[in-house]
Write a protein that holds these residues in place. Sequence first.
Motif, PDB file in Angstrom:
ATOM      1  N   TRP A 312     -10.407  22.479  69.661  1.00  0.00           N
ATOM      2  CA  TRP A 312      -9.387  23.662  69.463  1.00  0.00           C
ATOM      3  C   TRP A 312      -9.372  24.514  70.608  1.00  0.00           C
ATOM      4  O   TRP A 312      -8.613  25.319  70.976  1.00  0.00           O
ATOM      5  CB  TRP A 312      -9.553  24.438  68.257  1.00  0.00           C
ATOM      6  CG  TRP A 312      -9.346  23.451  66.976  1.00  0.00           C
ATOM      7  CD1 TRP A 312     -10.349  22.920  66.158  1.00  0.00           C
ATOM      8  CD2 TRP A 312      -8.054  23.413  66.196  1.00  0.00           C
ATOM      9  NE1 TRP A 312      -9.736  22.438  65.213  1.00  0.00           N
ATOM     10  CE2 TRP A 312      -8.388  22.642  64.867  1.00  0.00           C
ATOM     11  CE3 TRP A 312      -6.929  23.876  66.315  1.00  0.00           C
ATOM     12  CZ2 TRP A 312      -7.529  22.322  64.120  1.00  0.00           C
ATOM     13  CZ3 TRP A 312      -5.876  23.437  65.597  1.00  0.00           C
ATOM     14  CH2 TRP A 312      -6.180  22.555  64.481  1.00  0.00           C
ATOM     15  N   GLU A 395      -9.241  28.977  49.992  1.00  0.00           N
ATOM     16  CA  GLU A 395      -7.964  29.216  51.007  1.00  0.00           C
ATOM     17  C   GLU A 395      -7.576  30.751  50.938  1.00  0.00           C
ATOM     18  O   GLU A 395      -7.125  31.388  51.691  1.00  0.00           O
ATOM     19  CB  GLU A 395      -7.004  28.285  50.922  1.00  0.00           C
ATOM     20  CG  GLU A 395      -7.358  27.022  51.147  1.00  0.00           C
ATOM     21  CD  GLU A 395      -6.502  25.868  50.821  1.00  0.00           C
ATOM     22  OE1 GLU A 395      -5.494  26.070  50.254  1.00  0.00           O
ATOM     23  OE2 GLU A 395      -6.763  24.486  50.686  1.00  0.00           O
ATOM     24  N   ASP A 409     -10.091  28.593  57.863  1.00  0.00           N
ATOM     25  CA  ASP A 409      -8.765  28.125  58.305  1.00  0.00           C
ATOM     26  C   ASP A 409      -8.988  26.460  58.466  1.00  0.00           C
ATOM     27  O   ASP A 409      -8.068  25.668  58.139  1.00  0.00           O
ATOM     28  CB  ASP A 409      -8.502  28.796  59.740  1.00  0.00           C
ATOM     29  CG  ASP A 409      -8.177  29.995  59.489  1.00  0.00           C
ATOM     30  OD1 ASP A 409      -7.766  30.631  58.643  1.00  0.00           O
ATOM     31  OD2 ASP A 409      -8.296  30.760  60.753  1.00  0.00           O
ATOM     32  N   LEU A 410     -10.283  26.200  59.096  1.00  0.00           N
ATOM     33  CA  LEU A 410     -10.287  24.852  59.117  1.00  0.00           C
ATOM     34  C   LEU A 410     -10.743  24.098  57.877  1.00  0.00           C
ATOM     35  O   LEU A 410     -10.165  22.924  57.617  1.00  0.00           O
ATOM     36  CB  LEU A 410     -11.563  24.501  60.140  1.00  0.00           C
ATOM     37  CG  LEU A 410     -11.596  25.137  61.463  1.00  0.00           C
ATOM     38  CD1 LEU A 410     -13.130  25.019  62.294  1.00  0.00           C
ATOM     39  CD2 LEU A 410     -10.354  24.421  62.264  1.00  0.00           C
ATOM     40  N   GLU A 412      -9.058  24.627  55.298  1.00  0.00           N
ATOM     41  CA  GLU A 412      -7.692  24.551  54.531  1.00  0.00           C
ATOM     42  C   GLU A 412      -6.961  23.403  55.313  1.00  0.00           C
ATOM     43  O   GLU A 412      -6.374  22.369  54.440  1.00  0.00           O
ATOM     44  CB  GLU A 412      -6.716  25.839  54.963  1.00  0.00           C
ATOM     45  CG  GLU A 412      -5.171  25.731  54.494  1.00  0.00           C
ATOM     46  CD  GLU A 412      -4.436  26.789  54.618  1.00  0.00           C
ATOM     47  OE1 GLU A 412      -3.502  27.275  53.915  1.00  0.00           O
ATOM     48  OE2 GLU A 412      -4.353  26.920  56.098  1.00  0.00           O
ATOM     49  N   ASN A 413      -7.551  23.112  56.590  1.00  0.00           N
ATOM     50  CA  ASN A 413      -6.721  21.828  57.254  1.00  0.00           C
ATOM     51  C   ASN A 413      -7.533  20.645  56.412  1.00  0.00           C
ATOM     52  O   ASN A 413      -6.638  19.624  56.343  1.00  0.00           O
ATOM     53  CB  ASN A 413      -7.197  21.721  58.537  1.00  0.00           C
ATOM     54  CG  ASN A 413      -6.354  22.709  59.388  1.00  0.00           C
ATOM     55  OD1 ASN A 413      -5.361  23.310  59.058  1.00  0.00           O
ATOM     56  ND2 ASN A 413      -6.873  22.966  60.626  1.00  0.00           N
ATOM     57  N   ALA A 416      -6.154  19.896  52.955  1.00  0.00           N
ATOM     58  CA  ALA A 416      -4.635  19.821  52.577  1.00  0.00           C
ATOM     59  C   ALA A 416      -4.114  18.818  51.838  1.00  0.00           C
ATOM     60  O   ALA A 416      -3.429  18.879  50.943  1.00  0.00           O
ATOM     61  CB  ALA A 416      -4.082  19.858  53.981  1.00  0.00           C
TER      62      ALA A 416
END
Length: 492
Positions: A312, A395, A409-410, A412-413, A416
């Motif tokens: 990233w 999350e 955040d990662l 959550e990715n 998903a």
Amino acid sequence: MTTETTIIAANTIPAGYFAGKAPVIVMMGVCGCGKTTVAEHLAAKLGLKSAEADDFHPQANIAKMSAGIPLTDDDRWPWLDTLAAWIDERIAAGEPAVVTCSALKRAYRDRLRRDGVVFVYMKGSFDEVLERLSHRQGHFMKPNMLQSQFDILEEPGADEVHVDVEIGHGTTPEQECDAVIGALKRGGFEAGAGHMTMGMVGLGRMGGNMVRRLRAGGHTIVGFDMNPESGRDVDSLEALVAALSAPRVVWIMVPSGKPTDSTVERLGELLEPGDIVIDGGNSKYTEDREHAAALAEHGIGFLDCGVSGGVWGAERGYALMVGGDDETYAKVLPIFETLKPEGEYGLVHAGPVGGGHFAKMVHNGIEYGMMQAFGEGFATMMRSEYITDPAKTMESWRSGSVVVSWLLDLFENAAAHDPELRNVPAVANESGEARWMVEAAMELGVPTPATAAALWQRQTSRGGADDILRVVTALRAQFGGHVTKVDEIATW
């Protein structure tokens, strides 16, 4: 502490003056005022082309000054015209630059004045400058000639685009440089916007993305990788060095250990005194001093840089932890400024050689512990009847929680399309840094139970624990009659 306001005595740069221009900064003032030192700091921090006006003097002028004979205006006009031609070349090429020139008379400055040129006047009294000059060695300007310079000095007027820097406040060249940058920024000049040329060895996931960010920031990067499909610009280290102009900067982004060792060794043979090597891989901090010492034998500078940001980083910027001496660090600061995230944080000059990788080692140890804690929390919720959606629960912590983290955040990715992470293998390798941190902490007498536990868990995930547990189970069966067969365990 002295503030910028007290250092800057005057600033006539109009707002937006530098917009669309390749500015040239002329550092002016009498000999000994400190203009050369501040110019060096400006060149390093802003990535500017730099020059010293004295280097443009014809030999006849140098001979006169060395003999203590003041120059006449007839001596100076050809010299100023040569310098003006250099300024024109920088402007035409779109290359921001800084040049030192006494420019004591307005008529001299008129010879150099162009749209985009700004004069930075290092202003001080005769006694203040004489004190500075008395400590200088090996310069052809003698202290007893200083008065003649003050006699002809015409300070910049209000109609001239200039900045006055008051010396004599006990300020350092670094503080004076920062004050000038502040004045330039108000005129539209972007600090850190200077462009450099650099070689990158290693164009994998990290190196390739770093090149992308650097090029987007205006830097010229020559890339080399062993893989011909990597998008490399050259096909060998020899070709990379040949493509760079001295003084060269080469960043190494290859695996630690032998790949880094051999690359450093070869660059030591190919580069020249004054060049710089940056190791941005995950080398152990103890290896950095060995690399620095080997390169120093050839007059080559060395920096170690711990890099965090993963895939990233090209968009978000990279957290950079740098080890090395102040002078070498300053020379490549524009590269670091482009790679770091926007804002105040993300870059630190952590210490001497080895400090960058030591900081990255500790950073990764903390990272291990954080990920382990998130994993343990997730596993606990997965087995509880009270939590219906562990992934969504975690999350929710992304806002307002004290454990808010980019790692969430990662997560959550990752969750998903697989909320229970059933398709993620339960194996996590370790790259060495946490192990090195635990070893270093033990030597320093620092307990690190969280990092150590995370490290052992990763080691367990790689399968070595299977044999260990088989021994434990077999021994429990021997002394306690506990079950030993898989089918018995399944029904136990």
